[in-house]
Design a protein around this motif. Structure first.
Motif, mmCIF file in Angstrom:
data_model
loop_
_atom_site.group_PDB
_atom_site.id
_atom_site.type_symbol
_atom_site.label_atom_id
_atom_site.label_comp_id
_atom_site.label_asym_id
_atom_site.label_seq_id
_atom_site.Cartn_x
_atom_site.Cartn_y
_atom_site.Cartn_z
ATOM 1 N N ILE A 106 1.881 3.990 12.256
ATOM 2 C CA ILE A 106 0.845 3.995 13.301
ATOM 3 C C ILE A 106 -0.014 2.747 13.191
ATOM 4 C CG2 ILE A 106 -1.270 5.136 14.083
ATOM 5 C CD1 ILE A 106 0.093 7.806 13.350
ATOM 6 N N ILE A 107 -0.406 2.422 11.945
ATOM 7 C CA ILE A 107 -1.236 1.232 11.737
ATOM 8 C C ILE A 107 -0.467 -0.021 12.178
ATOM 9 C CG2 ILE A 107 -2.324 -0.226 9.984
ATOM 10 C CD1 ILE A 107 -2.940 2.366 8.428
ATOM 11 N N VAL A 125 7.239 15.894 2.774
ATOM 12 C CA VAL A 125 6.005 15.993 3.563
ATOM 13 C C VAL A 125 5.112 14.789 3.280
ATOM 14 C CG1 VAL A 125 3.891 17.312 3.889
ATOM 15 C CG2 VAL A 125 6.072 18.502 3.674
ATOM 16 N N MET A 126 4.965 14.477 1.983
ATOM 17 C CA MET A 126 4.085 13.366 1.615
ATOM 18 C C MET A 126 4.660 12.039 2.124
ATOM 19 S SD MET A 126 1.202 12.855 0.338
ATOM 20 C CE MET A 126 0.522 13.920 -0.928
ATOM 21 N N LEU A 182 4.347 14.773 -7.885
ATOM 22 C CA LEU A 182 5.290 15.295 -6.896
ATOM 23 C C LEU A 182 6.745 15.068 -7.319
ATOM 24 C CD1 LEU A 182 3.803 14.569 -3.365
ATOM 25 C CD2 LEU A 182 3.625 16.570 -4.812
ATOM 26 N N TRP A 185 8.099 18.987 -0.653
ATOM 27 C CA TRP A 185 6.743 18.450 -0.751
ATOM 28 C C TRP A 185 6.739 16.936 -0.783
ATOM 29 C CZ3 TRP A 185 3.459 21.727 0.775
ATOM 30 C CH2 TRP A 185 3.627 23.089 0.497
ATOM 31 N N ARG A 186 7.751 16.378 -1.464
ATOM 32 C CA ARG A 186 7.848 14.909 -1.458
ATOM 33 C C ARG A 186 8.121 14.415 -0.055
ATOM 34 N NH1 ARG A 186 10.487 15.645 -6.142
ATOM 35 N NH2 ARG A 186 12.549 15.487 -5.203
ATOM 36 N N VAL A 192 1.401 7.271 8.758
ATOM 37 C CA VAL A 192 0.153 6.507 8.762
ATOM 38 C C VAL A 192 0.467 5.015 8.787
ATOM 39 C CG1 VAL A 192 -1.867 5.873 7.389
ATOM 40 C CG2 VAL A 192 -1.274 8.262 7.673
ATOM 41 N N TYR A 234 4.024 11.721 5.690
ATOM 42 C CA TYR A 234 2.622 11.369 5.929
ATOM 43 C C TYR A 234 2.406 9.870 5.743
ATOM 44 C CZ TYR A 234 -2.360 10.785 5.241
ATOM 45 O OH TYR A 234 -3.652 10.344 5.337
ATOM 46 N N LEU A 235 2.824 9.357 4.577
ATOM 47 C CA LEU A 235 2.576 7.941 4.279
ATOM 48 C C LEU A 235 3.259 7.048 5.309
ATOM 49 C CD1 LEU A 235 2.881 7.888 0.390
ATOM 50 C CD2 LEU A 235 0.819 7.527 1.757
ATOM 51 N N VAL A 272 1.128 6.793 -6.612
ATOM 52 C CA VAL A 272 0.058 7.755 -6.898
ATOM 53 C C VAL A 272 0.551 9.184 -6.659
ATOM 54 C CG1 VAL A 272 -2.203 8.610 -6.149
ATOM 55 C CG2 VAL A 272 -1.849 6.169 -6.476
ATOM 56 N N THR A 273 1.224 9.401 -5.529
ATOM 57 C CA THR A 273 1.638 10.777 -5.223
ATOM 58 C C THR A 273 2.763 11.232 -6.146
ATOM 59 O OG1 THR A 273 3.087 9.896 -3.502
ATOM 60 C CG2 THR A 273 0.936 10.697 -2.814
ATOM 61 N N THR A 310 0.826 -1.203 0.000
ATOM 62 C CA THR A 310 0.000 0.000 0.000
ATOM 63 C C THR A 310 0.866 1.261 0.000
ATOM 64 O OG1 THR A 310 -1.667 -1.208 1.217
ATOM 65 C CG2 THR A 310 -1.876 1.179 1.193
#
Lengths: 195, 466, 100
Positions: free
Chosen positions: C92-93, C81-82, C71, C78-79, C89, C85-86, C64-65, C57
């Motif tokens: 955490i999962i 930051v993304m 990006l 910006w890459r 997440v 984020y990924l 996708v990003t 995933t």
């Protein structure tokens, strides 16, 4: 068609589309991120319940919907490339295709919601269904919002509002749609697949 | 000021400030009553003082919002107000209704007031913030309808900017969200919902849109940044407000009697409510940095920049602190709530009201900006009030912590009054900052009594000589 | 940053005219990875499934990003930051699943 893209080595540009939409995209990603984290931690205290309930989901449907959204995202990329080459009509066609796929996603999801409804499943059924229903419904609303944006962009493409030089709108709308796709990719893995 | 009819905003702003003074006076009295329960009793019992404090808050904010609407809508629509006369009549009706309400609270026992005003026919009285007698509530609706008619007609005949559409739209929302105030069934759960949707529909939803529109207007005017850019931000902030607020408002539906899933939905979405405030900060400072002109009204700029920060602290941070269901279980209804209420109402709504007043009043008095002397007084008032409010908030938070450990989460919980006694030092600190807030307010008001305009030549000379 | 995001599709498609082909390839990989995750869900279970699917995933998210959202072409911040984020997440999962 000779799509005009920027050279790979020149990675110093600003974000495609409007900066404001990116702020919004990041805010939305945080929103979903928090939702995903809440799901994961709620699951950690109710593993058996989550596993049992997950088995009742229509996984084929989720799978099909992922393929649909990924493909629609691809269509949006093609629309972007088309407008960069100055092809307004082609851009519009790709966007219409993406819209059609978005509609397909909504239909499949509605069928799923209908099945849940028929089986008397609602937010109070259990913790898993609470998350499953609210997460997917929240995403559902985002698909609708993304489609509204895409529809406006497609209309503008057909009416010749964009050109090879000026097409921020296509990039802006597209970026939002990709976000909707990205969120679903994570959602699919989390809610439908991992158990 | 470009249109004569914008003048009707002036009495609204002046009345708003007058009522604001009243609110603070009642606040100081209530604060003293925390320290000495018999202070002014039985002439002014605590419940009456408390009710007057909160009702005056709502009324002065509404006054300021209405004034802002009468000022902004014609300017944005680029046409005179549909009916300035109606706006003026509405003003007097609203002011009279407000005055009658407070006077009746002060001089008529509440139960008797209820009996006199037909509460038996359609019960609406008694819930926090919505204590007004029935005829007053009906009056509020009529005032709102008159305002809506006036600004909507103006909007229809004039230029339709996004700021104007958002402002008028959210004023409609404000009026519609008042309607649950008339719904007060026997069932306490349903009654709680009716009450909840008015006040929280306002502060966690609709009023945030008004805040966005007012801040957007001020920044367009003062920074000269392109309207298009500002409007885009406002739309995004609004979208985020609605995404988080509509469900986030359910942060204690569960404790009011709604199904268990509200523990989760309410917690998750209300945890998102700080996001629009963060966006608001990003937006204001980005706009400030991109400014194309130096507006002489420094004081208004200070209010405008202070608003998102204080709103984020009060509504965002202090709100988040108490919003998660497990936390709320312990601290619901303690002084934590009062701390959040004080900083959020001041930071988000009082400050934006003072910002628009600060921007508009000089124009209404025929100057671009006040003289530098007046502005210095005003800015001193800003710092006094803002810092004092932070002091009040911290003191109340302290009192909340005392309650949490001695009563709510204690092995051997103390009685309520005992705990109040333990928190006494914090109530003293709160009262101290209350007095300093009031001082700040007086300093602020002093700034209105300096004649003269901001003089470029003079200021320039002074700046160069430094 | 730069090297990591070209690893996946570093197959010489760097000519400007290859934009369409590159997008199509990305799309096909995404379809493939989705099918793989879907098949895995019945084949394996437990933390093996969790880590594999989560990994797939994140790769999909990265595609996708980087490719679709573009990006790849923008400033590295910006890459970053993304990517943060990924990754957050994802972790955490993973953390929540392991702590179950």
């Amino acid at each position: 068609m000779t799509p005009h893209i920027n050279s790979d080595t020149d990675a110093t540009q600003d974000l495609p589309g409007d900066l404001a939409i990116w702020i919004f995209i990041f805010a939305e990603l945080v929103v979903f991120g928090i939702f995903f984290a809440a799901y994961a931690f709620a699951r950690s205290t109710h593993v058996t319940l989550f596993n049992a309930s997950q088995l009742t989901l229509n996984r084929d449907n989720g799978f099909a919907n992922t393929l649909i959204l990924v493909t629609s995202s691809y269509f949006v990329v093609r629309a972007n490339q088309a407008i960069k080459a100055g092809h307004n009509k082609v851009c519009g066609h790709w966007l219409s295709g993406a819209l059609g796929l978005g509609g397909g996603f909504l239909l499949l999801k509605l069928a799923e919601f209908h099945q849940d409804f028929v089986h008397g499943i609602n937010l109070s059924t259990n913790l898993f269904y609470m998350f499953y229903l609210s997460l997917t419904f929240f995403h559902f609303m985002h698909v609708i919002m993304g489609m509204v944006i895409l529809a406006v962009v497609a209309y503008k493409a057909y009416t010749g509002h964009y050109s090879a030089e000026h097409h921020t709108g296509v990039e802006t709308g597209g970026s939002y749609w990709h976000m909707v796709d990205l969120v679903w990719i994570i959602l699919f893995a989390l809610v439908y697949v991992i158990h | 000021m470009n249109y004569q009819s914008q003048r009707v905003a002036k009495p609204y702003f002046i009345a708003a400030l007058g009522l604001f003074v009243g609110q603070i006076v009642f606040g100081l009295i209530a604060g003293l009553q925390y320290l000495n329960g018999t202070f002014l009793f039985p002439a002014l019992p605590f419940d009456v003082v408390h009710m007057s404090h909160t009702n005056l808050l709502i009324v002065w904010l509404l006054m300021a919002f209405m004034g802002a609407a009468y000022f902004i809508v014609p300017e944005e629509a680029q046409t005179e107000l549909y009916s300035p006369k109606l706006a003026l009549i509405t003003f007097w009706v609203f002011l009279a209704a407000g005055a009658v309400t407070i006077l009746s609270y002060l001089f008529v026992p509440y139960t008797q007031l209820a009996a006199m005003t037909g509460n038996a026919v359609l019960p609406t009285m008694g819930r926090g913030y919505l204590e007004q007698p029935l005829p007053i509530k009906v009056g509020i609706v009529l005032v709102a309808l008159s305002l809506l008619f006036n600004v909507t007609m103006t909007l229809i005949k004039g230029r339709k900017t996004s700021i104007n559409i958002i402002l008028v739209g959210s004023l409609w929302g404000l009026a519609l969200l008042f309607l649950p105030a008339f719904y007060f069934p026997q069932d306490t759960v349903k009654a709680s919902f009716g009450w909840w949707w008015v006040v929280h529909g306002w502060v966690e939803g609709d009023w945030e849109l008004i805040l966005g529109a007012l801040l957007g207007f001020i920044l367009i005017k003062m920074t000269g940044v392109d309207r298009e850019i500002i409007e885009k931000w406002i739309y995004i902030i609004i979208a985020m407000t609605l995404i988080s607020g509509l469900v986030g408002i359910g942060h204690h539906y569960y404790y009011t009697g709604a199904p268990a899933y509200w523990i989760w939905l309410g917690s998750i979405f209300s945890a998102l409510e700080p996001i629009p405030f963060m966006l608001l900060i990003a937006f204001s400072f980005k706009t400030l940095l991109q400014r194309r002109r130096e507006h002489p009204n420094k004081a208004a700029m200070l209010w405008a920049m202070g608003t998102p920060i204080m709103a984020f602290l009060g509504a965002g941070l202090w709100g988040f602190m108490i919003t998660l269901a497990p936390v709320q279980y312990y601290i619901h209804g303690t002084q934590f709530t009062a701390a959040h209420g004080h900083l959020a109402f001041f930071g988000a709504y009082a400050m934006i009201a003072l910002a628009i007043i600060s921007y508009a009043m000089p124009l209404l008095r025929g100057r671009t900006a006040n003289s530098m002397v007046a502005q210095r007084w005003e800015m001193t008032g800003f710092w006094f009030m803002t810092l004092s409010m932070i002091g009040i908030t911290l003191a109340l938070t302290g009192a909340g912590i005392v309650t949490l450990f001695l009563q709510r989460a204690a092995e051997d919980p103390m009685g309520f009054m005992q705990v109040q006694d333990k928190a006494r030092v914090f109530f003293w600190i709160r009262e101290f900052f209350g007095v300093s807030f009031f001082t700040g307010l007086l300093i602020y008001l002093r700034s209105f009594f300096f004649a003269g305009e901001y003089e470029y030549a003079n200021e320039m000379k002074q700046a160069l000589s430094k | 940053m730069k090297s990591s995001h070209t690893v996946l599709l570093d197959n010489g498609l760097k000519h400007p005219a290859s934009g369409t082909r590159r997008a199509t390839l990305t799309w096909l990989i995404l379809l493939g990875l989705t099918t793989l995750s879907f098949r895995l869900s019945t084949a394996v279970s437990g933390s093996v499934l969790m880590f594999t699917v989560l990994g797939l995933t994140l790769i999909k998210g990265h595609l996708v990003t980087n490719e679709f959202m573009g990006l790849r072409h923008v400033r590295w911040v910006w890459r970053l930051v993304m990517a943060i984020y990924l990754l957050s997440v994802g972790s955490i999962i993973a953390f929540a699943y392991l702590s179950a």
